[in-house]
Every structure is written in C-alpha cells, then in structure tokens.
Design an enzyme around this catalytic site. Structure first.
Site, PDB file in Angstrom:
ATOM      1  N   GLY A  92       0.820  -1.215   0.000  1.00 58.22           N
ATOM      2  CA  GLY A  92       0.000   0.000   0.000  1.00 58.22           C
ATOM      3  C   GLY A  92       0.842   1.247   0.000  1.00 58.22           C
ATOM      4  CE  LYS A 115       7.037   7.409  -5.798  1.00 54.88           C
ATOM      5  NZ  LYS A 115       7.194   6.752  -7.097  1.00 54.88           N
ATOM      6  CG  ASP A 127      11.707   8.550   5.343  1.00 54.41           C
ATOM      7  OD1 ASP A 127      11.026   8.218   4.339  1.00 54.41           O
ATOM      8  OD2 ASP A 127      12.830   9.070   5.253  1.00 54.41           O
ATOM      9  NE  ARG A 185      -0.691   0.939  -6.723  1.00 48.42           N
ATOM     10  CZ  ARG A 185       0.422   1.647  -6.761  1.00 48.42           C
ATOM     11  NH1 ARG A 185       1.542   1.060  -7.026  1.00 48.42           N
ATOM     12  NH2 ARG A 185       0.400   2.944  -6.524  1.00 48.42           N
ATOM     13  CG  ASP A 254       4.231  -3.502  -5.484  1.00 48.44           C
ATOM     14  OD1 ASP A 254       4.830  -4.533  -5.826  1.00 48.44           O
ATOM     15  OD2 ASP A 254       4.820  -2.522  -5.002  1.00 48.44           O
ATOM     16  CG  ASP A 264       5.352   3.379  -8.235  1.00 51.02           C
ATOM     17  OD1 ASP A 264       4.985   4.568  -8.218  1.00 51.02           O
ATOM     18  OD2 ASP A 264       4.982   2.547  -7.392  1.00 51.02           O
TER      19      ASP A 264
HETATM   20  P1  AMP Z   1       8.037   1.345  -4.774  1.00 48.64           P
HETATM   21  O1  AMP Z   1       9.360   0.661  -4.848  1.00 48.64           O
HETATM   22  O2  AMP Z   1       8.138   2.847  -4.910  1.00 48.64           O
HETATM   23  O3  AMP Z   1       7.035   0.781  -5.686  1.00 48.64           O
HETATM   24  O4  AMP Z   1       7.526   1.112  -3.275  1.00 48.64           O
HETATM   25  C1  AMP Z   1       7.239  -0.159  -2.745  1.00 48.64           C
HETATM   26  C2  AMP Z   1       6.494   0.000  -1.453  1.00 48.64           C
HETATM   27  O5  AMP Z   1       7.285   0.661  -0.469  1.00 48.64           O
HETATM   28  C3  AMP Z   1       5.220   0.823  -1.547  1.00 48.64           C
HETATM   29  O6  AMP Z   1       4.294   0.231  -0.676  1.00 48.64           O
HETATM   30  C4  AMP Z   1       5.668   2.190  -1.069  1.00 48.64           C
HETATM   31  O7  AMP Z   1       4.597   2.958  -0.552  1.00 48.64           O
HETATM   32  C5  AMP Z   1       6.663   1.839   0.009  1.00 48.64           C
HETATM   33  N1  AMP Z   1       7.677   2.880   0.251  1.00 48.64           N
HETATM   34  C6  AMP Z   1       8.725   3.191  -0.560  1.00 48.64           C
HETATM   35  N2  AMP Z   1       9.462   4.179  -0.003  1.00 48.64           N
HETATM   36  C7  AMP Z   1       8.877   4.506   1.175  1.00 48.64           C
HETATM   37  C8  AMP Z   1       9.174   5.452   2.213  1.00 48.64           C
HETATM   38  N3  AMP Z   1      10.231   6.269   2.167  1.00 48.64           N
HETATM   39  N4  AMP Z   1       8.326   5.502   3.267  1.00 48.64           N
HETATM   40  C9  AMP Z   1       7.253   4.697   3.341  1.00 48.64           C
HETATM   41  N5  AMP Z   1       6.940   3.783   2.412  1.00 48.64           N
HETATM   42  C10 AMP Z   1       7.736   3.683   1.334  1.00 48.64           C
HETATM   43 MG    MG Z   2       5.231   1.113  -6.199  1.00 45.45          MG
END
Ligand code: AMP
Ligand code: MG
Length: 487
Positions: A92, A115, A127, A185, A254, A264
C-alpha cells in the site's frame, strides 16, 4: 490541517467511496517551507487547471497536500504485491496519497496523487518521505515517456518541502504531484482476492472495467474480457518499453497497472548499448528485471492477476483455471504482434512487405546490434540516414562491416520509408548521464539544466540544432550506471 479555498480544483472520491476496504483516509504531513520547483503547464492546461493559480501560495499548498479542496477525501491505497517473486500481503501507499479524481476533458476520471507526503498507516519501516532528486527523476522520465508515445502516469509538479530527508546523507525533501488514469495495480486485485470477500473483488473488477476497459462490460464474460484487456494493454506497454530501450527496474506486481500505464519510476534507466542482459538497479542482483527479461516478467505478473481473478471467472476452480490459462496463453502473441509492428515502423518497412522477410530482417538486425554493442537510440536514428542513401553514419557504429553491409542491402531492397523512421526513432531520450547532471544541479538549486533537458525531451523526434549534446551517448568517464530503489 486546513481546508483552504485555494485554486478551484474539484476532486471526486469515487475510489474512496466505492472501495473503502482499499482506502485509508489520511492527510499529508505539513511541509515547513514549500517551494515549487517545476510545474507542468501543458498538463495543467489539459486538466483544465490554471497554472497561475497552481503557482500561487494556495496552489503550492494544494500540490503538497497541505490544503485539501472542499469535498475531497484523500486516502492511502491498500494493495499487496509480489516483490522480486516474494509475496507481501499488505503493502500500500506508505508515502503516497490519492487526493481524489479529476474529470478530464473527455469525461474520464484521472487520479491526482501525491508521492512523498509523509508516513501513512501503511508506511511499515519507511519515513514516508521522498528526496528532491528522485521526485524530479520521476518527473523527467515520465514526461519523456509520454512524449515518446508510451502510456504512463504524468507528472504535474514537484514541490520542495523544506524538510530534510535522511538517506545516506540528509537530502532536501520533495513531493511529486502526479496524474494517472488510476492507480489500480495487479497488487490491488491480489489484496482484494486475499481478503476472501468476493463482493469486494467483484466491486474492484467493476470499478476497473468502468474506468479503463468499458467495452468489457458488454462482453459475454465481462471479467474474462477485463483480464484480456489488461493482457493487451500490458503487452503493448512492455513492447513500447523494449522498442525505446526502457528498463523499468522494479516490475513487482504492485507496480503493474490495470490501465496499462507505466508507473513508479524508481530504479529505471534507458539503455545506451543494446544488451538484453542490462540491469541498472543496485538490488536486482539476479537480473530478474533485466531489459531482455521484461516481456517474460510481464507474463509472470499477469499470471498473478489471473490467480486473483479466478473466483470471478467460473464457479469451479478447475474451470476458472482453464479459462485463465487459455487467456494468459495469448500474451506472447499479443506482445509479439505489438513488438513486431513497432520494429517494422522503426525500420520503416512498408506495410505490404511479407512477414517472413520482415521477421528475418528484424531478427538479423537484433543479432547485429547485440554483437556490435551499438547505442540503440543513435543506431536507429542513423538508419534513417541510411534509408535516404547515406549509410556512413550508421556504419561508423558497427565493427562487423561485412555483416552489416549485407543486411543493409536486403533492408534497402525492401524500400524503407525514412519519414516513418524519423517519426518513430527518437533523437532525444532521457539518457542516464543527462538525467543525473540535471538532478544534481537541481539538488543544488540550479534548475536550468533540468528545464533545458525537459525542453529537449518534450519533442523527442524533432532534431534541433544546438541540442547535439542531448543526442549523444554517455561519455566514457560516466562509467556503468547504477540506480537505487526506495529513494
Ligand atoms: P516502490 O518501490 O516505490 O514501488 O515502493 C514499494 C512499497 O514501499 C510501496 O508500498 C511504497 O509505498 C513503500 N515505500 C517506498 N518508499 C517509502 C518510504 N520512504 N516511506 C514509506 N513507504 C515507502
Ligand atoms: Mg510502487
């Protein structure tokens, strides 16, 4: 948190109201000193938003989520996903928010999404923040993809928050405002299926049909038609990536949309040298998401979608599996058709040219490109010159001249159309070294290089004097390129 009048942005809450089980109501963390770094005037115009209003103080507050338009219901979306093959039941939006849906000029809904807007209840160990560099990176690359004609989420703005983000060092933080036809997704379906709530799964599928694949509603088996439509848009999407040398880098389920848009932009990169084994992501040590693996991985991801949809395809599991398998088996044909059509255009092959002749030309050229380690983008553009009778620029890129000359003769005999090639083969792509230069200048508050790069990339097929350096491969000193996830 205030509800400010601000710019007149009307946001719907269809996702939040139709699918409350997948939506956690949430608000963005306040940005201490928001400062607009880049705004997409053209996109704002397409959305019926006034760029001047978005540049105002209230507009910038909207773009970081500090001001929420009246009636909007921002939510973090819940989804699951296979990451590098391993299943995570609850991912999520850890750092993102769906502000709500805009209504586009054609009446279709578009998600307005932030984002880097702070931790949500789904943040796990993260974070919730994002740094200026990676958000500008998504902005540049997604807009370049759009200009290349590849379906993608769009970028509306990047706003520096004035908050530091702790990574290897402390970096300036930012929020990206992006627009997508939705953020549904494969992982959204996996999550819904795993709840065991068939009503939820059906509601999600109906929502997806209505937003993305409305023709499926008229089919005899609407959920099968939905699945087939996703197979088709994903086949076309990944073919589009392969044709321009785009490596997504993190094709987890995802990060695979139901709409068929690229989503993404994390550790993605563009090929320079044509090499199917190319991997840029620091964490993809096994090469699962290597350039040449992308079509196979897409098929694997779509098999996961089929699994999630099984309860909607037939009452008996066995019958559902048979239906899903038959559909999935069409993916390779769909992909191949999209890719061959794209390669025919890249080579300017006339429509009437026999398929066997075209396929042999394409396959032999692939082998030549691989063996000669040519720069993919430059090579195709120079083939356009060759179609006009000047083969020298292309010949300069290859070592096996005898092999290439033999291929050239066969190709020219087919009567390639140079004008089609010029409209299909870009001059300017977001080359890794240019993106890095622009981002590092922007992180030091110099947005000039970023703006110049964006201008070149906005018209990728239109070769312009003075922009030569944007067309050139990376200098040797740039070395091998590594990208990072979760930035
Ligand atoms: P992504 O690689 O951008 O597709 O992210 C994969 C998952 O990690 C998703 O659920 C994102 O919301 C979460 N995520 C990535 N970076 C962060 C962050 N700095 N803080 C919180 N959640 C993150
Ligand atoms: Mg993602």
């Amino acid at each position: 948190m205030t509800v400010a009048p601000g710019p007149t942005v009307v946001l719907g809450d269809r996702f939040a109201t139709e699918l409350p089980e997948l939506a956690v109501r949430w608000r963005a963390e306040d940005a201490p000193a928001p400062r607009l770094l880049v705004l997409n005037d053209a996109l704002a115009g397409e959305l019926g938003l006034d760029p001047a209003q978005l540049r105002s103080e209230d507009g910038v507050r909207l773009l970081v989520g500090a001001a929420v338009p009246e009636g909007a219901t921002p939510v973090a979306q819940v989804y699951a996903g296979h990451q590098f093959g391993g299943y995570s039941p609850r991912l999520g939006d850890g750092r993102a928010l769906l502000l709500g849906e805009l209504t586009g000029a054609d009446g279709r809904l578009l998600d307005l999404h932030l984002k880097g807007a702070g931790r949500t209840p789904l943040a796990r160990g993260g974070d919730g923040l994002a740094a200026v560099g990676p958000m500008l990176r998504e902005y540049v690359i997604s807009e370049a993809m759009h200009a290349l004609g590849i379906p993608t989420t769009r970028s509306l703005a990047v706003v520096a928050t004035g908050r530091g983000v702790r990574r290897e060092t402390v970096l300036p933080g930012a929020v990206l405002a992006r627009v997508a036809s939705s953020h549904l997704r494969v992982g959204s379906f996996q999550y819904a299926a795993a709840t065991g709530d068939l009503g939820l799964l059906r509601r999600l599928a109906d929502h997806a049909i209505s937003r993305h694949h409305p023709a499926a509603a008229e089919a005899e088996q609407p959920y099968l038609a939905l699945y087939e439509s996703v197979l088709q848009v994903q086949a076309e999407l990944v073919a589009g990536w392969m044709l321009v040398g785009f490596v997504h880098g993190v094709m987890n389920t995802d990060n695979v949309t139901i709409s068929g848009e690229t989503i993404d932009y994390g550790p993605c990169a563009f090929l320079d040298v044509f090499d199917p084994a190319s991997v840029y992501s620091s964490i993809d040590t096994a090469g699962r998401y290597a350039y040449g693996n992308q079509p196979i991985v897409a098929e694997w991801n779509l098999a996961r979608l089929a699994e999630a949809l099984l309860p909607l395809l037939a009452e008996e599991q066995e019958a559902a599996v048979a239906i899903a398998t038959e559909a999935l088996n069409t993916f390779r044909r769909r992909y191949s058709e999209a890719w061959v059509a794209g390669m025919r255009a890249k080579l300017g092959l006339p429509a009437g040219l026999d398929d066997t002749v075209a396929t042999a030309l394409i396959d032999d050229l692939q082998a030549l490109m691989r063996e000669n380690r040519v720069d993919l983008t430059t090579f195709f553009r120079r083939l356009g010159d060759a179609a006009r009778g000047n083969a020298e620029p292309a010949r300069l890129l290859v070592l096996d001249l005898a092999g290439f000359d033999a291929w050239l003769e066969r190709w020219r005999a087919a009567g390639p159309d140079a004008a089609v090639m010029d409209r299909t083969n870009p001059v300017y792509i977001p080359r890794n070294h240019l993106v890095e230069q622009a981002l590092s200048a922007a992180t030091d508050d110099d947005l000039g290089p970023l703006q110049s790069l964006l201008e070149a990339l906005a018209r990728p097929f239109d070769e312009r004097p003075g922009l030569e350096r944007y067309a050139e491969p990376a200098p040797e000193a740039f070395g091998s390129y590594v990208t990072f996830c979760g930035t």
